[in-house]
Scaffold this motif. Sequence first.
Motif, PDB file in Angstrom:
ATOM      1  N   ALA A  29       0.831  -1.211   0.000  1.00  0.00           N
ATOM      2  CA  ALA A  29       0.000   0.000   0.000  1.00  0.00           C
ATOM      3  C   ALA A  29       0.864   1.259   0.000  1.00  0.00           C
ATOM      4  O   ALA A  29       0.559   2.228  -0.695  1.00  0.00           O
ATOM      5  N   VAL A  30       1.956   1.267   0.733  1.00  0.00           N
ATOM      6  CA  VAL A  30       2.846   2.424   0.761  1.00  0.00           C
ATOM      7  C   VAL A  30       3.531   2.604  -0.597  1.00  0.00           C
ATOM      8  O   VAL A  30       3.713   3.722  -1.072  1.00  0.00           O
ATOM      9  N   ALA A  33       1.166   4.405  -2.871  1.00  0.00           N
ATOM     10  CA  ALA A  33       0.483   5.544  -2.252  1.00  0.00           C
ATOM     11  C   ALA A  33       0.387   6.746  -3.182  1.00  0.00           C
ATOM     12  O   ALA A  33      -0.606   7.470  -3.161  1.00  0.00           O
ATOM     13  N   ARG A  34       1.384   6.975  -3.997  1.00  0.00           N
ATOM     14  CA  ARG A  34       1.333   8.138  -4.894  1.00  0.00           C
ATOM     15  C   ARG A  34       0.187   8.026  -5.891  1.00  0.00           C
ATOM     16  O   ARG A  34      -0.443   9.017  -6.224  1.00  0.00           O
ATOM     17  N   LEU A  36      -2.574   6.639  -5.305  1.00  0.00           N
ATOM     18  CA  LEU A  36      -3.811   6.839  -4.560  1.00  0.00           C
ATOM     19  C   LEU A  36      -4.079   8.310  -4.268  1.00  0.00           C
ATOM     20  O   LEU A  36      -5.171   8.670  -3.851  1.00  0.00           O
ATOM     21  N   ASP A  37      -3.096   9.172  -4.480  1.00  0.00           N
ATOM     22  CA  ASP A  37      -3.293  10.603  -4.237  1.00  0.00           C
ATOM     23  C   ASP A  37      -4.294  11.225  -5.209  1.00  0.00           C
ATOM     24  O   ASP A  37      -4.821  12.297  -4.957  1.00  0.00           O
ATOM     25  N   SER A  47      -4.515   8.278   0.225  1.00  0.00           N
ATOM     26  CA  SER A  47      -3.312   7.792   0.920  1.00  0.00           C
ATOM     27  C   SER A  47      -3.220   8.357   2.335  1.00  0.00           C
ATOM     28  O   SER A  47      -2.710   7.696   3.248  1.00  0.00           O
ATOM     29  N   MET A  50      -5.453   6.192   4.449  1.00  0.00           N
ATOM     30  CA  MET A  50      -4.841   4.876   4.648  1.00  0.00           C
ATOM     31  C   MET A  50      -3.747   4.949   5.701  1.00  0.00           C
ATOM     32  O   MET A  50      -3.651   4.085   6.569  1.00  0.00           O
ATOM     33  N   ALA A  51      -2.928   5.979   5.617  1.00  0.00           N
ATOM     34  CA  ALA A  51      -1.825   6.104   6.565  1.00  0.00           C
ATOM     35  C   ALA A  51      -2.313   6.481   7.957  1.00  0.00           C
ATOM     36  O   ALA A  51      -1.838   5.964   8.964  1.00  0.00           O
TER      37      ALA A  51
END
Length: 87
Positions: A29-30, A33-34, A36-37, A47, A50-51
């Motif tokens: 997922a990390v 993450a970009r 997901l932005d 993101s 999620m974080a």
Amino acid sequence: MTPAEAYWQTSRRLTLTLLSVWFVVTFVAVFFARELDRINLFGWPLSFYMAAQGVMLVYLAIVVIYTVRMRRAEQELHAANEQHHGD
């Protein structure tokens, strides 16, 4: 298969499954993450959610699932041992 062998097989399978979930949530997922932005919820990127929230909830779920499943496996092991030994 003896009750003890079944218990340890269940324990290993559960541990590997939950560690796989942990790995996917933590690293995969990390890594993405970009991408997901681009998705926004209430003005914040996905993101961020999620974080800030989602990952912690998944970690909590992993602990709860492990606790519940292992408690059940231990109860089954004790019941099988009592039945086998006639206590």
